[in-house]
Design an enzyme around this catalytic site. Structure first.
Site, PDB file in Angstrom:
ATOM      1  N   LYS A 191     -15.202   4.429   2.938  1.00 52.03           N
ATOM      2  CA  LYS A 191     -14.400   3.709   3.919  1.00 52.03           C
ATOM      3  C   LYS A 191     -12.924   4.018   3.637  1.00 52.03           C
ATOM      4  O   LYS A 191     -12.335   3.474   2.701  1.00 52.03           O
ATOM      5  CB  LYS A 191     -14.659   2.204   3.822  1.00 52.03           C
ATOM      6  CG  LYS A 191     -14.094   1.378   4.997  1.00 52.03           C
ATOM      7  CD  LYS A 191     -12.626   1.087   4.845  1.00 52.03           C
ATOM      8  CE  LYS A 191     -12.077   0.327   6.040  1.00 52.03           C
ATOM      9  NZ  LYS A 191     -10.606   0.300   6.055  1.00 52.03           N
ATOM     10  N   GLY A 244      -6.838  -0.120  -4.483  1.00 52.58           N
ATOM     11  CA  GLY A 244      -5.964  -0.823  -3.552  1.00 52.58           C
ATOM     12  C   GLY A 244      -5.281  -1.987  -4.242  1.00 52.58           C
ATOM     13  O   GLY A 244      -5.125  -2.014  -5.468  1.00 52.58           O
ATOM     14  N   SER A 245      -4.912  -2.978  -3.472  1.00 53.02           N
ATOM     15  CA  SER A 245      -4.143  -4.099  -4.005  1.00 53.02           C
ATOM     16  C   SER A 245      -5.017  -5.022  -4.841  1.00 53.02           C
ATOM     17  O   SER A 245      -6.234  -5.128  -4.641  1.00 53.02           O
ATOM     18  CB  SER A 245      -3.506  -4.899  -2.863  1.00 53.02           C
ATOM     19  OG  SER A 245      -4.492  -5.639  -2.166  1.00 53.02           O
ATOM     20  N   THR A 246      -4.376  -5.728  -5.760  1.00 47.80           N
ATOM     21  CA  THR A 246      -5.092  -6.691  -6.601  1.00 47.80           C
ATOM     22  C   THR A 246      -5.689  -7.812  -5.761  1.00 47.80           C
ATOM     23  O   THR A 246      -6.811  -8.264  -6.026  1.00 47.80           O
ATOM     24  CB  THR A 246      -4.129  -7.253  -7.660  1.00 47.80           C
ATOM     25  OG1 THR A 246      -3.747  -6.183  -8.540  1.00 47.80           O
ATOM     26  CG2 THR A 246      -4.784  -8.350  -8.474  1.00 47.80           C
ATOM     27  N   GLU A 267      -9.594  -0.208  -9.137  1.00 47.57           N
ATOM     28  CA  GLU A 267      -8.322   0.368  -9.586  1.00 47.57           C
ATOM     29  C   GLU A 267      -7.256  -0.257  -8.707  1.00 47.57           C
ATOM     30  O   GLU A 267      -7.153   0.061  -7.528  1.00 47.57           O
ATOM     31  CB  GLU A 267      -8.357   1.900  -9.459  1.00 47.57           C
ATOM     32  CG  GLU A 267      -7.240   2.581 -10.257  1.00 47.57           C
ATOM     33  CD  GLU A 267      -5.936   2.667  -9.483  1.00 47.57           C
ATOM     34  OE1 GLU A 267      -5.028   1.836  -9.771  1.00 47.57           O
ATOM     35  OE2 GLU A 267      -5.813   3.522  -8.609  1.00 47.57           O
ATOM     36  N   CYS A 302       0.592   3.344  -7.246  1.00 47.30           N
ATOM     37  CA  CYS A 302       0.322   2.205  -8.123  1.00 47.30           C
ATOM     38  C   CYS A 302       0.924   2.416  -9.505  1.00 47.30           C
ATOM     39  O   CYS A 302       1.194   1.451 -10.224  1.00 47.30           O
ATOM     40  CB  CYS A 302      -1.174   1.942  -8.207  1.00 47.30           C
ATOM     41  SG  CYS A 302      -2.143   3.398  -8.638  1.00 47.30           S
ATOM     42  N   GLU A 401       4.574  -5.830  -6.751  1.00 47.20           N
ATOM     43  CA  GLU A 401       4.451  -4.419  -6.416  1.00 47.20           C
ATOM     44  C   GLU A 401       5.058  -4.181  -5.033  1.00 47.20           C
ATOM     45  O   GLU A 401       4.559  -4.682  -4.029  1.00 47.20           O
ATOM     46  CB  GLU A 401       2.979  -3.999  -6.439  1.00 47.20           C
ATOM     47  CG  GLU A 401       2.778  -2.511  -6.258  1.00 47.20           C
ATOM     48  CD  GLU A 401       1.328  -2.099  -6.428  1.00 47.20           C
ATOM     49  OE1 GLU A 401       1.082  -1.020  -6.976  1.00 47.20           O
ATOM     50  OE2 GLU A 401       0.441  -2.865  -5.987  1.00 47.20           O
TER      51      GLU A 401
END
Length: 498
Positions: A191, A244-246, A267, A302, A401
């Site tokens: 995806k 992606g984002s946390t 990650e 990142c 971030e």
């Protein structure tokens, strides 16, 4: 293959043809609902394509195709040598289609074409070749049990693997997951981010051409809350691996808990500390490398060294070099091979990044250089390289971030204070330390709580080393042979010998 400077990239972009369908069970398909979503180029804000806006029914179809292909063994039962041959063929096809794939990356997410070719496409091909070459060199084990048993420890593929990847390196982040997952015999559903789906579709087409059987590598398109959530909650997905984002990573952990406890690899975000100490004598070199690393890929990384922690005695010199280095990163046309900094991924993200300029000022930081949009007349999403100075580590620009071309400079008095500030973050992905003192390098690098520590350099990269972080930067590792462990189950088999 032509030299990249001999190609009219605007002309090539105008002539480029690409698929606007997803790939399920080896076929190009629309969403069952018939719905689509629009994707725009950040280069000029113009419509690139309308892509299938898929939902649960489409995910069910993709999972069913992947499950069928896994259970009948058309890929999983092939020998490692056979899978190796096909993955290496895929790497060759990626190289052969270098210009086309690079254009898709640049048009979709705004990075300079020279970077798409020289870094992204090259690294994607190398990744498939690496895992193709590796897979027939990974051995199972015979355990040292008593003589009346033969105890085997074998690695078996998970089954149906979902990979959900971001837009900053669309193909490369996909390759880091798809290549080891395929190498170990899994069937995969990829995806891509809705902002950058075009290269993923083309990658699946090339995989079919290379000989990956139908149903083994599927690509589904759509919005994260629809497609990502459906994959995360699906009871027949055996593993889900996300970059992606946390915040979104936490959702996937919830989805795994609410469904079948599928294996999860994450990650996630970073706010990487980059420590320049006065014991490193070539201060200007450290500052130049730091600026180049922070503004590379428009800061959309990142691992971006966005927290620059500098001993106070060299602070002014470092900031001056950063300001001079910003001249090399004036945003330019991404289809010009001389451009170092292109556009951020879309207008919405540009708005979010620009909010941090006001945040920095409101919290008392100085905007030393930049802080403005650029190339507004193009309709694209361009932001100047920006330096925030006199930053305190509890400010939002030091803790959150930003994912844009912005550096926060924090002055400290001692190396011990630098380490304390470096670790005062919810993240722990990458970090750097600049010192000529070998003992200091050993001692301080061990105290930094991060998955990667660069000493006297930044963003060193090789497929042979693991990539991932501590704390809220994720779970598990991409790259290296260690990545293979994510996509297998360990089985112990006891055979009694009469």
């Amino acid at each position: 293959m032509k030299n990249i400077d001999d190609i009219d990239w605007h002309e090539a972009a105008a002539a480029l043809k690409f698929s606007n369908k997803a790939i399920i069970d080896g076929r190009a398909v629309a969403a069952q609902s018939g719905e689509t979503f629009e994707t725009f180029s950040p280069i000029n804000g113009k419509l690139l394509a309308q892509l299938p806006k898929m939902g649960e029914a489409d995910i069910d179809a993709a999972v069913a195709a992947a499950r069928s292909s896994f259970e009948d063994g058309r890929w999983a039962d092939q020998s490692p040598a056979a899978r190796k041959k096909i993955l290496i063929r895929l790497a060759e096809l990626i190289n052969a289609h270098r210009d086309e794939l690079a254009l898709l990356e640049t048009l979709d997410m705004g990075k300079p074409i020279a970077k798409s070719i020289g870094i992204d496409v090259r690294a994607v091909a190398n990744c498939f070749a690496y895992y193709g070459e590796a897979i027939d060199k990974v051995y199972d084990e015979v355990a040292p049990t008593s003589n009346n048993y033969l105890s085997l420890v074998t690695k078996e593929p998970l089954g149906v693997v979902a990979a959900v990847v971001p837009w900053n390196f669309p193909m490369l982040m996909a390759a880091w997951k798809v290549a080891p997952a395929l190498a170990t015999g899994n069937s995969v559903i990829l995806k891509p981010a809705e902002q950058s789906s075009l290269s993923a579709i083309r990658l699946a087409e090339l995989a079919l051409e290379a000989g990956v059987p139908e149903g083994v590598f599927n690509v589904v398109t759509g919005l994260g809350p629809d497609v990502g959530r459906a994959l995360g909650l699906h009871m027949d997905v055996d593993g889900l691996f996300f970059t992606g984002s946390t915040m979104v990573g936490k959702f996937f952990m919830e989805y795994a808990a609410k469904s079948n406890l599928k294996k999860i690899g994450l990650e996630l975000g970073g706010k990487s500390p980059n420590i320049i100490l006065s014991s490193y004598k070539d201060t200007a070199h450290a500052a130049r490398v730091s600026a180049d690393a922070a503004w590379f890929n428009q800061g959309e990384m990142c691992t971006c060294p966005s927290r620059l922690i500098v001993e106070r005695s060299i602070h002014d010199e470092v900031v001056e070099v950063l300001k001079n280095q910003a001249k090399n990163f004036v945003p330019g046309d991404p289809l010009n091979t001389k451009t170092e900094m292109g556009a951020v991924v879309d207008a919405r993200h540009a708005d979010r990044v620009m909010e941090f300029v006001d945040v920095a000022r409101s919290e008392g930081a100085d905007v030393t250089i930049g802080g403005n949009r650029a190339r507004i007349e193009t309709g694209g999403s361009y932001i100047e390289p920006t330096i925030f100075d006199n930053v305190q580590n509890d400010m939002r620009v030091a803790q959150e971030e930003i994912f844009g071309p912005m550096i926060s400079v924090i002055a400290v008095d001692t190396p011990e204070e630098a380490i304390k500030i470096a670790n005062d973050s919810p993240y722990g992905l990458a970090s750097a330390l600049w010192t000529d003192d070998l003992s200091q390098a050993h001692q301080l690098s061990r105290k930094i709580r991060a998955g990667m520590v660069y000493v006297n350099d930044y963003d060193c990269d090789d497929l042979t080393t693991p990539f991932g972080g501590y704390k809220q930067s994720g779970i598990g590792r991409d790259k290296s042979l260690h990545a293979l462990d994510k996509y297998v189950e360990l089985k112990s088999t006891w055979i009694k010998i009469a």
